[in-house]
Design a protein around this motif. Structure first.
Motif, PDB file in Angstrom:
ATOM      1  N   PHE A 160       5.936  -3.605   5.480  1.00  0.00           N
ATOM      2  CA  PHE A 160       4.942  -4.321   4.683  1.00  0.00           C
ATOM      3  C   PHE A 160       5.588  -5.235   3.672  1.00  0.00           C
ATOM      4  O   PHE A 160       5.173  -6.373   3.494  1.00  0.00           O
ATOM      5  CB  PHE A 160       4.030  -3.332   3.954  1.00  0.00           C
ATOM      6  CG  PHE A 160       2.983  -2.789   4.841  1.00  0.00           C
ATOM      7  CD1 PHE A 160       1.989  -3.634   5.328  1.00  0.00           C
ATOM      8  CD2 PHE A 160       2.980  -1.473   5.208  1.00  0.00           C
ATOM      9  CE1 PHE A 160       1.011  -3.143   6.164  1.00  0.00           C
ATOM     10  CE2 PHE A 160       2.009  -0.972   6.043  1.00  0.00           C
ATOM     11  CZ  PHE A 160       1.027  -1.813   6.521  1.00  0.00           C
ATOM     12  N   TYR A 186       5.098  -9.286   3.465  1.00  0.00           N
ATOM     13  CA  TYR A 186       4.562  -9.717   2.212  1.00  0.00           C
ATOM     14  C   TYR A 186       5.501 -10.737   1.548  1.00  0.00           C
ATOM     15  O   TYR A 186       5.080 -11.807   1.116  1.00  0.00           O
ATOM     16  CB  TYR A 186       4.501  -8.407   1.453  1.00  0.00           C
ATOM     17  CG  TYR A 186       3.841  -8.339   0.174  1.00  0.00           C
ATOM     18  CD1 TYR A 186       2.560  -8.793  -0.001  1.00  0.00           C
ATOM     19  CD2 TYR A 186       4.524  -7.769  -0.894  1.00  0.00           C
ATOM     20  CE1 TYR A 186       1.978  -8.657  -1.230  1.00  0.00           C
ATOM     21  CE2 TYR A 186       3.931  -7.630  -2.103  1.00  0.00           C
ATOM     22  CZ  TYR A 186       2.656  -8.077  -2.273  1.00  0.00           C
ATOM     23  OH  TYR A 186       2.102  -7.945  -3.487  1.00  0.00           O
ATOM     24  N   ILE A 198      -4.055  -7.403   4.036  1.00  0.00           N
ATOM     25  CA  ILE A 198      -3.505  -6.112   4.450  1.00  0.00           C
ATOM     26  C   ILE A 198      -4.434  -4.970   4.045  1.00  0.00           C
ATOM     27  O   ILE A 198      -4.762  -4.108   4.850  1.00  0.00           O
ATOM     28  CB  ILE A 198      -2.091  -5.898   3.848  1.00  0.00           C
ATOM     29  CG1 ILE A 198      -1.085  -6.807   4.551  1.00  0.00           C
ATOM     30  CG2 ILE A 198      -1.667  -4.445   3.978  1.00  0.00           C
ATOM     31  CD1 ILE A 198       0.319  -6.703   4.007  1.00  0.00           C
ATOM     32  N   PRO A 217       1.432  -0.315   0.511  1.00  0.00           N
ATOM     33  CA  PRO A 217       1.955   0.261   1.760  1.00  0.00           C
ATOM     34  C   PRO A 217       0.958   1.188   2.443  1.00  0.00           C
ATOM     35  O   PRO A 217       0.895   1.245   3.664  1.00  0.00           O
ATOM     36  CB  PRO A 217       3.182   1.039   1.304  1.00  0.00           C
ATOM     37  CG  PRO A 217       3.543   0.484  -0.012  1.00  0.00           C
ATOM     38  CD  PRO A 217       2.284  -0.025  -0.626  1.00  0.00           C
ATOM     39  N   LYS A 233      -2.323   1.007   1.944  1.00  0.00           N
ATOM     40  CA  LYS A 233      -3.605   0.283   2.002  1.00  0.00           C
ATOM     41  C   LYS A 233      -4.714   1.015   1.271  1.00  0.00           C
ATOM     42  O   LYS A 233      -5.842   1.091   1.751  1.00  0.00           O
ATOM     43  CB  LYS A 233      -4.012   0.048   3.451  1.00  0.00           C
ATOM     44  CG  LYS A 233      -2.965  -0.690   4.274  1.00  0.00           C
ATOM     45  CD  LYS A 233      -3.541  -1.024   5.607  1.00  0.00           C
ATOM     46  CE  LYS A 233      -2.486  -1.487   6.585  1.00  0.00           C
ATOM     47  NZ  LYS A 233      -3.047  -1.764   7.884  1.00  0.00           N
TER      48      LYS A 233
END
Lengths: 161, 122
Positions: free
Chosen positions: A75, A79, A124, B98, B100
């Motif tokens: 992530f 990002y 996300i 990470p 969510k």
């Protein structure tokens, strides 16, 4: 690409990675996710000044991948890439088509970096409430952009490649 | 710095302040509860007046105490959500990217939540 340039780009990639690490140690947080100094942008902006966007993109990508694999996760890589790509695109366009000095270019880069990250983050987590951070991130983008732009300007004047 | 740049920077700051003002007015109100969403889907809504510890899936734990909610545990490496400001009666958001997970204030509508089956023991 000549040997000298290859060596320099490797050096700058290393510097950018170290900056990324140093930044992760600074608690420059203030309760706002995504607020960062953008030290690594110093190296990227410097390369953009000395070479072109291609070299800057290369170093930027190497830095994000290495930092991501060392300290982050999938992530954080995604990002960071979004922010860096948007920021570099905006800075390149500004440099070519506007009469802005390095200060203005850097501010545009800082602001667009934050906007890019905010958009990816919202996508996300699939939640628009993140956009409430937009004003703060705009202002912090201007502030850090000014600082990084000023520093890069001073360094560019002093280092000859 | 050139005049053009000064105008550019000032207009960004002005836009940010304007946006801030608009959001402040939109968000004004009394926030009585919080909604927790995971992956964009609602996980549960909890009243801020009732002290409790809520585990969100297996990744995060948050705690409501004294009318405020804070993230207390997360299994991600950066722990940014734990450092974020507590969400209380003036609203706000806590995000764990990470995993969510989003915790956001919900304006009090006078209705109590009935999702207590999601709660875990304190």
């Amino acid at each position: 690409m000549n040997h000298k340039k290859t060596a320099y780009l490797g050096l700058f990639a290393a510097i950018a990675i170290i900056f990324g690490y140093v930044e992760s140690l600074i608690p420059f947080f203030a309760g706002i996710p995504g607020m960062k100094l953008g030290l690594a942008n110093l190296a990227v902006l410097f390369i953009l000044e000395k070479y072109s966007w291609k070299e800057a993109a290369l170093v930027s990508t190497v830095r994000i991948l290495v930092i991501g694999f060392l300290f982050g996760n999938m992530f954080s890589i995604l990002y960071s890439l979004a922010g860096a790509a948007l920021s570099l695109t905006v800075m390149t366009l500004m440099k070519r088509f506007s009469s802005f000095s390095i200060l203005g270019v850097s501010v545009a880069g800082g602001v667009s970096h934050n906007i890019g990250q905010l958009i990816v983050a919202s996508l996300i987590v699939e939640n628009t409430s993140l956009l409430y951070y937009a004003p703060v991130l705009l202002i912090s983008g201007v502030a850090t952009g000014l600082l990084i732009g000023f520093l890069t300007g001073e360094i560019t004047k002093r280092i000859r490649l | 710095m050139k005049k053009k740049e000064l105008i550019f920077i000032t207009s960004i700051l002005a836009a940010a302040l304007l946006l801030w003002g608009v959001m402040f007015l939109l968000r004004k109100g009394d926030y009585g509860s919080v909604r927790i969403t995971v992956n964009g889907e609602e996980y549960g809504t909890y009243s801020l007046s009732q002290d409790q510890v809520i585990s969100i899936g297996e990744t995060n734990v948050c705690e409501i105490r004294d009318g405020q909610i804070k993230m207390t545990e997360a299994d991600c490496p950066d722990h940014l959500c734990i450092k974020q400001k507590a969400v209380g009666s003036s609203g706000g958001t806590i995000v764990c990217l990470p995993n969510k997970v989003v915790i956001e204030g919900v304006k009090a509508a006078g209705s109590e939540d009935i999702s207590s089956e999601f709660d875990t023991a304190v």
